[in-house]
Write a protein that holds these residues in place. Structure first.
Motif, PDB file in Angstrom:
ATOM      1  N   GLY A 125       0.810  -1.213   0.000  1.00 51.81           N
ATOM      2  CA  GLY A 125       0.000   0.000   0.000  1.00 51.81           C
ATOM      3  C   GLY A 125       0.845   1.265   0.000  1.00 51.81           C
ATOM      4  N   ARG A 126       1.950   1.242   0.733  1.00 54.65           N
ATOM      5  CA  ARG A 126       2.822   2.425   0.781  1.00 54.65           C
ATOM      6  C   ARG A 126       3.498   2.653  -0.567  1.00 54.65           C
ATOM      7  NH1 ARG A 126       3.728   0.740   6.263  1.00 54.65           N
ATOM      8  NH2 ARG A 126       5.547  -0.527   5.715  1.00 54.65           N
ATOM      9  N   ILE A 127       3.851   1.569  -1.256  1.00 55.07           N
ATOM     10  CA  ILE A 127       4.453   1.713  -2.583  1.00 55.07           C
ATOM     11  C   ILE A 127       3.438   2.324  -3.547  1.00 55.07           C
ATOM     12  CG2 ILE A 127       5.344   0.426  -4.571  1.00 55.07           C
ATOM     13  CD1 ILE A 127       6.551  -1.555  -2.571  1.00 55.07           C
ATOM     14  N   ARG A 128       2.201   1.872  -3.485  1.00 57.13           N
ATOM     15  CA  ARG A 128       1.144   2.450  -4.320  1.00 57.13           C
ATOM     16  C   ARG A 128       0.943   3.929  -3.989  1.00 57.13           C
ATOM     17  NH1 ARG A 128      -4.497   0.035  -3.027  1.00 57.13           N
ATOM     18  NH2 ARG A 128      -3.821   0.864  -1.018  1.00 57.13           N
ATOM     19  N   ASP A 129       0.972   4.258  -2.705  1.00 63.94           N
ATOM     20  CA  ASP A 129       0.752   5.646  -2.294  1.00 63.94           C
ATOM     21  C   ASP A 129       1.868   6.565  -2.779  1.00 63.94           C
ATOM     22  OD1 ASP A 129      -1.536   4.781  -1.067  1.00 63.94           O
ATOM     23  OD2 ASP A 129      -0.669   4.708   0.952  1.00 63.94           O
ATOM     24  N   ARG A 130       3.022   5.996  -3.080  1.00 64.68           N
ATOM     25  CA  ARG A 130       4.121   6.790  -3.652  1.00 64.68           C
ATOM     26  C   ARG A 130       3.931   7.012  -5.144  1.00 64.68           C
ATOM     27  NH1 ARG A 130       9.403   3.662  -2.575  1.00 64.68           N
ATOM     28  NH2 ARG A 130      10.346   5.517  -3.481  1.00 64.68           N
ATOM     29  N   GLY A 131       2.869   6.420  -5.716  1.00 69.76           N
ATOM     30  CA  GLY A 131       2.567   6.592  -7.133  1.00 69.76           C
ATOM     31  C   GLY A 131       3.091   5.495  -8.026  1.00 69.76           C
ATOM     32  N   LEU A 132       3.683   4.443  -7.431  1.00 70.48           N
ATOM     33  CA  LEU A 132       4.240   3.354  -8.228  1.00 70.48           C
ATOM     34  C   LEU A 132       3.223   2.214  -8.308  1.00 70.48           C
ATOM     35  CD1 LEU A 132       6.890   2.600  -9.676  1.00 70.48           C
ATOM     36  CD2 LEU A 132       7.647   1.507  -7.558  1.00 70.48           C
ATOM     37  N   PRO A 133       2.705   1.890  -9.497  1.00 69.30           N
ATOM     38  CA  PRO A 133       1.706   0.825  -9.603  1.00 69.30           C
ATOM     39  C   PRO A 133       2.311  -0.547  -9.312  1.00 69.30           C
ATOM     40  CG  PRO A 133       2.353   1.564 -11.789  1.00 69.30           C
ATOM     41  CD  PRO A 133       3.009   2.502 -10.814  1.00 69.30           C
ATOM     42  N   VAL A 134       1.490  -1.423  -8.748  1.00 71.08           N
ATOM     43  CA  VAL A 134       1.944  -2.745  -8.324  1.00 71.08           C
ATOM     44  C   VAL A 134       1.062  -3.815  -8.963  1.00 71.08           C
ATOM     45  CG1 VAL A 134       2.292  -4.296  -6.358  1.00 71.08           C
ATOM     46  CG2 VAL A 134       2.763  -1.850  -6.122  1.00 71.08           C
ATOM     47  N   VAL A 135       1.703  -4.856  -9.504  1.00 71.56           N
ATOM     48  CA  VAL A 135       1.000  -6.048  -9.974  1.00 71.56           C
ATOM     49  C   VAL A 135       1.198  -7.122  -8.916  1.00 71.56           C
ATOM     50  CG1 VAL A 135       0.774  -7.781 -11.789  1.00 71.56           C
ATOM     51  CG2 VAL A 135       1.441  -5.446 -12.378  1.00 71.56           C
ATOM     52  N   LEU A 136       0.109  -7.615  -8.361  1.00 73.64           N
ATOM     53  CA  LEU A 136       0.158  -8.597  -7.281  1.00 73.64           C
ATOM     54  C   LEU A 136      -0.414  -9.917  -7.765  1.00 73.64           C
ATOM     55  CD1 LEU A 136       0.397  -9.440  -4.245  1.00 73.64           C
ATOM     56  CD2 LEU A 136      -1.904  -8.489  -3.949  1.00 73.64           C
ATOM     57  N   ILE A 137       0.413 -10.959  -7.810  1.00 76.96           N
ATOM     58  CA  ILE A 137      -0.056 -12.294  -8.145  1.00 76.96           C
ATOM     59  C   ILE A 137      -0.275 -13.034  -6.836  1.00 76.96           C
ATOM     60  CG2 ILE A 137       0.413 -14.448  -9.368  1.00 76.96           C
ATOM     61  CD1 ILE A 137       2.458 -11.416 -10.220  1.00 76.96           C
ATOM     62  N   SER A 138      -1.486 -13.517  -6.609  1.00 73.85           N
ATOM     63  CA  SER A 138      -1.773 -14.137  -5.318  1.00 73.85           C
ATOM     64  C   SER A 138      -2.925 -15.126  -5.430  1.00 73.85           C
ATOM     65  CB  SER A 138      -2.117 -13.065  -4.283  1.00 73.85           C
ATOM     66  OG  SER A 138      -2.412 -13.648  -3.029  1.00 73.85           O
ATOM     67  N   HIS A 139      -2.840 -16.198  -4.614  1.00 73.88           N
ATOM     68  CA  HIS A 139      -3.939 -17.151  -4.459  1.00 73.88           C
ATOM     69  C   HIS A 139      -4.789 -16.804  -3.245  1.00 73.88           C
ATOM     70  CE1 HIS A 139      -1.472 -19.766  -7.133  1.00 73.88           C
ATOM     71  NE2 HIS A 139      -2.656 -20.230  -7.490  1.00 73.88           N
ATOM     72  N   ASN A 140      -4.309 -15.858  -2.440  1.00 69.21           N
ATOM     73  CA  ASN A 140      -4.978 -15.533  -1.188  1.00 69.21           C
ATOM     74  C   ASN A 140      -6.043 -14.463  -1.427  1.00 69.21           C
ATOM     75  OD1 ASN A 140      -5.572 -14.422   1.465  1.00 69.21           O
ATOM     76  ND2 ASN A 140      -3.774 -15.546   2.186  1.00 69.21           N
ATOM     77  N   MET A 141      -7.300 -14.903  -1.551  1.00 65.39           N
ATOM     78  CA  MET A 141      -8.376 -13.978  -1.877  1.00 65.39           C
ATOM     79  C   MET A 141      -8.599 -12.897  -0.808  1.00 65.39           C
ATOM     80  SD  MET A 141      -9.604 -14.240  -4.831  1.00 65.39           S
ATOM     81  CE  MET A 141      -9.325 -15.364  -6.193  1.00 65.39           C
ATOM     82  N   PRO A 142      -8.555 -13.232   0.486  1.00 63.20           N
ATOM     83  CA  PRO A 142      -8.699 -12.157   1.477  1.00 63.20           C
ATOM     84  C   PRO A 142      -7.633 -11.076   1.326  1.00 63.20           C
ATOM     85  CG  PRO A 142      -9.067 -14.277   2.516  1.00 63.20           C
ATOM     86  CD  PRO A 142      -8.573 -14.557   1.127  1.00 63.20           C
TER      87      PRO A 142
END
Length: 267
Positions: A192-209
């Protein structure tokens, strides 16, 4: 707005197996985009293509609207795309600062700018401390060996390295896998902090929550292609699971409809 990172019609075949079958992808500025799908859905191949680890047989990749061709991970890094893989690619016997600059080591210079062969250890530790402090990562010393860190702290170091050198995109492959609840929470806060700095994030995850806690949009991948992009604000977790298993599908008007798994027709 022009997507920061985009893919159109990507195809990748391994013999008779088609891992990507016309895959599309769009990442917008300042967002966390989660990529979800069952094992074998082709999401890993998609991410490897976007990070330069796999060269597609067909299709195109665009960075800020300009078509690019990656011949390897170094090419994607030159375009500001950094990837954190599940194995983290850390050197446990080296300290935090050295791992942060692994492959990008700084050399000492004289006042005239002449580069020496000796590493600028103090400078790297100073910069590593600045990056970790900026991201809110709590570690005692930049000279601490990575092998002495907890799993969550190691993940944080790998993420910090990507955030430090990724000027356009950070891709994270299962960043909370094998972590406990508390450490997973800290990693999600870091994303979240990386996103708040304006850098978009691609998150690959099996954890739905985890996906629904941090993602702005969810890219659902099935049978080698994107089948839907939904928002956690407007779609439920059950709807996303239905889309990735094929029990549900996105209609042309954007609504979600049930699928008869025997006939493949809408109910």
């Amino acid at each position: 707005m022009t997507p920061v990172l985009e893919a159109r019609g990507l195809v990748k075949r391994y013999g008779r197996v088609t891992a990507m079958d016309g895959a599309d992808f769009e990442l917008e500025s300042g967002e966390v985009l989660a990529v979800v799908g069952d094992n074998g859905a082709g999401k890993s191949t998609l991410i490897k293509a976007l990070s330069g680890a796999v060269i597609p047989d067909e299709g195109e990749i665009l960075v800020d609207g300009e078509r690019v061709r990656f011949h390897g991970p170094l090419d994607s890094r030159k375009h500001g795309i950094e990837t954190v893989y599940q194995d983290l690619a850390l050197a446990p016997a080296l300290d935090i600062a050295t791992n942060l600059f692994l492959g990008r080591e700084r050399r000492r210079r004289d006042p005239l700018g002449t580069v020496f062969r000796r590493l600028d250890t103090k400078g790297m530790r100073r910069e590593a401390r600045r990056v970790l402090d900026e991201l809110g990562i709590d570690v005692k010393s930049m000279s601490q060996l990575v092998e002495t860190l907890s799993g969550g702290q190691r993940q944080a170091v790998a993420v910090a390295r990507a955030a430090a050198f990724g000027s356009r995109v950070v891709i994270m492959d299962e960043p909370t896998a094998a972590l406990g609840v508390q450490e997973s929470g800290k990693v999600l806060e870091l994303i979240g902090r990386i996103r708040d700095r304006g850098l978009p994030v691609v998150l690959i995850s099996h954890n739905m929550p985890h996906v629904f806690e941090i993602a702005d949009r969810v890219h659902v991948h099935r049978l080698g292609r994107r089948v839907a992009v939904v928002s956690p604000k407007t779609h439920s977790m059950n709807a996303v699971v239905g889309l990735l298993t094929g029990a549900l599908r996105m209609a042309d008007d954007g609504s979600i409809e049930e699928v008869d798994l025997t006939t493949g027709l809408s109910r």
